[in-house]
Design an enzyme around this catalytic site. Sequence first.
Site, short mmCIF file in Angstrom:
data_model
loop_
_atom_site.label_atom_id
_atom_site.label_comp_id
_atom_site.label_asym_id
_atom_site.label_seq_id
_atom_site.Cartn_x
_atom_site.Cartn_y
_atom_site.Cartn_z
N ARG A 59 0.80 -1.22 0.00
CA ARG A 59 0.00 0.00 0.00
C ARG A 59 0.84 1.27 0.00
NH1 ARG A 59 -3.02 -3.83 2.12
NH2 ARG A 59 -1.04 -4.34 3.04
N THR A 60 1.73 1.38 0.98
CA THR A 60 2.41 2.66 1.20
C THR A 60 3.26 3.04 -0.01
OG1 THR A 60 2.44 2.12 3.54
CG2 THR A 60 3.88 3.91 2.83
N LYS A 87 25.22 -5.17 -0.67
CA LYS A 87 26.68 -5.27 -0.82
C LYS A 87 27.38 -4.64 0.38
CE LYS A 87 26.28 -4.82 -5.83
NZ LYS A 87 26.56 -3.91 -6.95
N ARG A 109 11.36 3.85 3.82
CA ARG A 109 10.88 2.90 4.84
C ARG A 109 12.09 2.10 5.30
NH1 ARG A 109 5.63 -0.96 4.75
NH2 ARG A 109 4.77 1.05 5.35
N HIS A 137 4.77 6.14 11.59
CA HIS A 137 4.32 5.95 10.21
C HIS A 137 3.37 7.12 9.94
CE1 HIS A 137 3.06 4.18 6.55
NE2 HIS A 137 2.77 2.96 6.94
C1 NCD Z 1 1.62 -1.01 8.29
C2 NCD Z 1 3.12 -0.90 8.37
O1 NCD Z 1 3.87 -1.33 7.49
O2 NCD Z 1 3.54 -0.32 9.35
N1 NCD Z 1 1.13 -1.20 7.01
C3 NCD Z 1 0.96 -0.13 6.20
O3 NCD Z 1 1.85 0.65 5.98
N2 NCD Z 1 -0.25 0.05 5.68
C4 NCD Z 1 1.06 -1.93 9.27
C5 NCD Z 1 1.53 -3.35 9.26
O4 NCD Z 1 2.45 -3.74 8.58
O5 NCD Z 1 0.93 -4.09 10.04
#
Ligand code: NCD
Length: 310
Positions: A59-60, A87, A109, A137
Amino acid sequence: MAEFKHRNIIALRDLTKGDIELLLATAENLREINSRDIKKVPTLRGKTIINLFYEASTRTRTSFEIAAKRLSADTVNISPSTSSATKGETLADTALNLLAMKPDIIVMRHAVSGSHYHLAKKVTCSVINAGDGAHEHPSQGLLDLLTMKDKFGRLDGLKVAIVGDITHSRVARSDIQGLTKMGSHVYLAGPPTMMPPAAERLGSVTVCATMKEAIQDADVVMMLRIQQERQGKTLMPNAREYSRYFGLNPENLKLAKPGAMVMHPGPINRGVEMSSYVVDGSQSHILKQVENGVAVRMAMLYHVCGGELE
Ligand code: NCD
C-alpha cells in the site's frame, strides 16, 4: 492559510495541531484530482522523488508513487534486493550517493526506528518517513485521521480504540500522536505480551485491561496486525487463542457505538485480528483508508516542496 515550515515529515510527534490541520485540508482539496478522467496536475513537475524501501510494502509504496505521479513528479523506486545495501553499503553512503543525483525528496521505509533522523542529517533534500521500525508511520496516521474526519466531520472528542500488537506498531504510535493532538480520546488494548511496559507514556492514552473496555462505546475501532517479523519469538499461544480475546467479530463489535467505524492499516490476517464478516462488513472503512492514503501523500509531497504551485 497557515504555512508549513517543515522540510521533512518524520513523525507526527514533530508536527503541531496546525500542521496536521493544514495537511488534512490540503489532502481534502487535492483528492478531487483522483477521480478525474485525467488524473494529473503539473504541481510538482520537474521534481524528483526517490522511494527507498528497505522493508516490504504494498500500500504505502504504491500510494506514494501514485501520489507523486498525479502531481507530475518523476519517481524512482529502490528496493532492498536491488540496492547496494545487499553489498554492505551504509545508509549514510547510500544517502550521499542518491543526493548526488539531486532528488527533491527521499521517501524511505526502514526497519530501524529513528533512521530517518540520521538520513535527514546527511542530505539536503526533504525526507519523508514511510515507516521506521516500531517508531512512526506519519502518512498512515494522517490518512487514518482524514478517514475518521470524513465520517464524523471532526476528530475532537472521538473515542478511538486501538487493539492488538501495540508494542511493535508504528501505526499505533503515529495514530496516538495525531489523534491526541486533535482532541480524540485514545484507548489501547492488547495482550500483556504485546503492550509496552509503560504504555501510558506513548501519549495521553488510556490503557485497558480488556478489549471489551477499549471498544465499549467507541466511535472507532482500529485493529492492528500482529507484527511477527518484529517479535523475534511468538508472543501468543496460537492464532485461535489470540482471536478469542483480541479479535474483532460481529458480536463484540456491538459493544462499540452503533455504526462505529472499523479500521485496519493492512495487511490483514483474516480470522486472527478480525473476522472476514467485519473486514467486509458495512462498518469497515479499510478501503476508504487506502483511498485517502493517496490524497494525504499528495499533500505531504506538496508541502515539503514548499507548497510551490506550477
Ligand atoms: C503497516 C506498516 O507497514 O507499518 N502497514 C501499512 O503501511 N499500511 C502496518 C503493518 O504492517 O501491520
